[in-house]
Design an enzyme around this catalytic site. Structure first.
Site: not given
Ligand code: DGY
Length: 326
Positions: A240, A269, A287
């Site tokens: 993240r 984002e 992402h």
């Molecule tokens: C998640 O699953 O948390 C990713 O960031 C997107 O697949």
């Protein structure tokens, strides 16, 4: 009996809609890539028994408070930092996510990003496409070695371990930092050594982040953490964005404190700071960690299945707040 009503907040793979239909749900499908305006989201959620949502939907305490019938929030992702789980739990609403299915795809992308950053692939491709390639040169677009390098994995859950497994194929030495060490059998199988975070930062050629976003991991990679890394080291982030202090990262890259960064996620984002994009040592992706067609379609179906299970009195497969279950 009135069928349970499920709000699907954005465009999803058709598998999700099929699952909800088969379970006899009434579907309120916002089939758009743009999210609902906050008031519209609130008014549609007010009527819903269940919600199938995505990481781009802020599911706040206020939104939850305004949805008296809501019993299930099913997030199409493994990370669920956009959902106020505490508020949902207080109301007895079950929150689910989609772990497991995306582990390999995300680990694959992590290695791709690491290789692309170390070996300067996007830069090399831009060079060729712009017509600048005139001859083979002994030092043209040379990068760093991946094979035999030390990889520091921060967070050693499913994805961190899958990255370690792939790193073995490149003869990398694997260090990892996590709250609790993995069982000895896992360490032996993955040939990975548990070390404190500071030691990992000091000793790794590549540092790859695989922690969830929690209050304690926000800006885990701070000015101080970046200062501990080696000048030739590369930071990889497929977890993240806010796990990294982006302003500190920009400064570290500009000042040469570290050599590069491969980033699939960003603090705000889809905003990516111009300073990051101006640096050739940065490889930036939108992402796409889990973005294989098969995986994303399965993530949609899994979230829908858990939502339908909760609304029809069955046990969901992936609850994140188990205390809400009978
Ligand atoms: C998640 O699953 O948390 C990713 O960031 C997107 O697949």
């Amino acid at each position: 009996m009135t069928p349970p009503r499920v709000l699907v907040s954005r465009h999803v793979y058709p598998a999700a809609i099929g699952v909800l239909q088969d379970a006899g749900c009434a579907i309120d499908y916002h089939d758009s890539r743009d999210g609902l305006e906050p008031e519209k989201f609130a008014s549609r959620l007010r009527l819903a028994d269940g919600l199938v949502c995505q990481l781009t939907d802020p599911i706040t305490a206020d939104l939850i408070a305004g949805a008296p019938k809501l019993r299930a929030i099913s997030q199409i992702a493994v990370g669920y930092d956009n959902v106020d789980v505490a508020a949902a739990t207080r109301r007895g609403i079950v929150v689910t996510n989609t772990p497991g299915v995306l582990t390999d795809a995300t680990a694959d992308l992590t290695l791709a990003l690491l290789l692309a950053t170390a070996r300067r692939l996007p830069e090399a491709e831009r060079f060729l496409r712009s017509g600048k390639w005139s001859r083979w040169e002994v030092d043209l677009l040379c990068g760093g070695d991946v094979h035999g390098a030390t990889l520091g994995i921060v967070g050693f859950g499913r994805i961190g371990r899958a990255v370690a497994q792939r790193a073995r194929g490149f003869d990398m030495r694997v260090l990892y930092a996590s709250r609790t060490p993995a069982p000895a059998a896992v360490e032996a199988e993955l040939q990975a050594r548990h070390v404190p975070l500071d030691a990992l930062l000091q000793r790794s050629d590549f540092v790859s982040l695989h922690v969830p976003l929690l209050p304690e991991t926000r800006h885990l990679i701070s000015v101080a953490a970046l200062g501990r890394m080696q000048p030739h080291a590369i930071l990889i982030n497929t977890s993240r964005g806010p796990v990294v202090d982006e302003r500190a990262l920009i400064a570290a890259l500009e000042e040469g404190l570290i050599a590069g960064a491969g980033l699939d996620v960003f603090e705000d984002e889809p905003h990516v700071p111009d300073e990051l994009l101006a640096l050739p040592s940065v490889v930036a992706l939108p992402h796409i960690g889990s973005a294989s067609t098969r995986v994303r379609s399965r993530m949609c179906a899994i979230a829908a299945r858990d939502c339908a299970a909760i609304l029809t009195g069955n046990r969901p497969e992936h609850p994140v707040n188990r205390e809400t279950l009978p």
